[in-house]
Write an enzyme that holds these catalytic residues in place. Structure first.
Site, PDB file in Angstrom:
ATOM      1  CG  ASN A  43      -4.596   1.875   8.868  1.00  0.00           C
ATOM      2  OD1 ASN A  43      -4.836   2.045  10.021  1.00  0.00           O
ATOM      3  ND2 ASN A  43      -4.496   0.383   8.186  1.00  0.00           N
ATOM      4  CD  GLU A  95      -7.384  -1.183   5.237  1.00  0.00           C
ATOM      5  OE1 GLU A  95      -8.212  -1.817   5.214  1.00  0.00           O
ATOM      6  OE2 GLU A  95      -6.295  -1.582   5.641  1.00  0.00           O
ATOM      7  CB  CYS A 104       0.110   4.537   5.332  1.00  0.00           C
ATOM      8  SG  CYS A 104       0.629   3.082   4.233  1.00  0.00           S
ATOM      9  CD  GLU A 143       3.441   4.449   8.531  1.00  0.00           C
ATOM     10  OE1 GLU A 143       2.457   4.336   8.032  1.00  0.00           O
ATOM     11  OE2 GLU A 143       4.293   3.631   8.660  1.00  0.00           O
ATOM     12  CB  CYS A 163       4.911   0.835   3.027  1.00  0.00           C
ATOM     13  SG  CYS A 163       4.273   2.595   2.324  1.00  0.00           S
ATOM     14  CB  CYS A 191       5.477   5.542   4.861  1.00  0.00           C
ATOM     15  SG  CYS A 191       3.501   5.601   4.683  1.00  0.00           S
TER      16      CYS A 191
HETATM   17  N1  THU Z   1      -0.103   0.242   6.670  1.00  0.00           N
HETATM   18  C1  THU Z   1       0.155   1.666   7.515  1.00  0.00           C
HETATM   19  O1  THU Z   1      -0.644   2.580   7.721  1.00  0.00           O
HETATM   20  N2  THU Z   1       1.534   1.884   7.856  1.00  0.00           N
HETATM   21  C2  THU Z   1       2.404   1.010   7.395  1.00  0.00           C
HETATM   22  O2  THU Z   1       3.614   1.502   7.917  1.00  0.00           O
HETATM   23  C3  THU Z   1       2.243  -0.215   7.030  1.00  0.00           C
HETATM   24  C4  THU Z   1       0.929  -0.542   6.575  1.00  0.00           C
HETATM   25  C5  THU Z   1      -1.526   0.051   6.378  1.00  0.00           C
HETATM   26  C6  THU Z   1      -1.771   0.311   5.185  1.00  0.00           C
HETATM   27  C7  THU Z   1      -2.924  -0.584   4.929  1.00  0.00           C
HETATM   28  O3  THU Z   1      -4.189  -0.101   5.267  1.00  0.00           O
HETATM   29  C8  THU Z   1      -2.868  -1.728   6.185  1.00  0.00           C
HETATM   30  O4  THU Z   1      -1.862  -1.127   7.246  1.00  0.00           O
HETATM   31  C9  THU Z   1      -2.521  -3.238   5.592  1.00  0.00           C
HETATM   32  O5  THU Z   1      -1.136  -2.997   4.708  1.00  0.00           O
END
Ligand code: THU
Length: 132
Positions: free
Chosen positions: A41, A43, A52, A54, A85, A88
Site C-alpha cells: 500500500n 498512502e 492498496c 493488491e 476491500c 480490490c
Molecule cells: N489496505 C490494503 O492495502 N489492502 C487491504 O486489503 C486492506 C487495506 C490498506 C489501505 C490503507 O493504506 C491501509 O491498508 C488502511 O486501510
C-alpha cells in the site's frame, strides 16, 4: 513460513508507505504466465489518493506484460487475516478466474485460504455486457 507466496508478500510489505494508517499491507501475485509480482500500500496525505497493496501488485503484473492472476496472497499485521476491500475484490476479479486461490495471512502466522469467487460472489464481468 512455508508458503513462498506469503513470504514474498511479507517481504514487500516492509516497503509500504503507510504513515497515516500505520497499517502496512503486502500483496504477491503468481501469474498464469509464471512470474511473481509484488505490491504494497502507498498512502498519500490526500487520503483518497492512497492505493492498496493488491492494486499495486496488479499494476506491477500488467506493467510487466502478464495478464492473468493464478494465485494472490495478502498479508498484514492484524489479529486476523485482512480481507481485501471491495474495490480490490473487483480489481482482482478482472484478472482472475473465480476459482483462483486467495491467501490471506497475518504476520503472526494465521492463514485463511479463500477464492476470488468467494470474495466477490455474483461479480460483474465482461459477460454481463454482451448484447444479443
Ligand atoms: N489496505 C490494503 O492495502 N489492502 C487491504 O486489503 C486492506 C487495506 C490498506 C489501505 C490503507 O493504506 C491501509 O491498508 C488502511 O486501510
Amino acid at each position: 513460513m512455508e508458503d513462498p507466496l506469503i513470504d514474498a508478500a511479507r517481504q514487500v510489505r516492509e516497503n509500504a508507505h503507510a504513515p497515516y494508517s500505520r497499517f502496512k499491507v503486502g500483496a504477491a501475485i503468481d501469474s498464469v504466465e509464471g512470474r511473481r509480482h509484488l505490491g504494497c500500500n502507498v498512502e498519500n496525505v490526500a487520503y483518497p489518493e492512497g492505493t492498496c497493496a493488491e492494486a499495486g501488485a496488479i499494476a506491477a503484473m500488467i506493467a510487466a506484460g502478464d495478464r492473468r492472476i493464478a494465485s494472490i496472497a495478502v498479508i498484514a499485521d492484524s489479529p486476523d487475516p485482512v480481507p481485501p476491500c471491495g474495490g480490490c475484490r473487483q480489481k482482482i476479479a478482472e484478472f482472475a478466474d473465480g476459482d483462483a486461490p486467495v491467501t490471506l495471512a497475518t504476520t503472526g502466522g494465521k492463514v485463511l485460504r479463500t477464492s476470488v469467487a468467494e470474495l466477490l460472489p455474483g461479480a460483474f464481468t465482461v459477460g454481463h455486457m454482451d448484447r444479443a
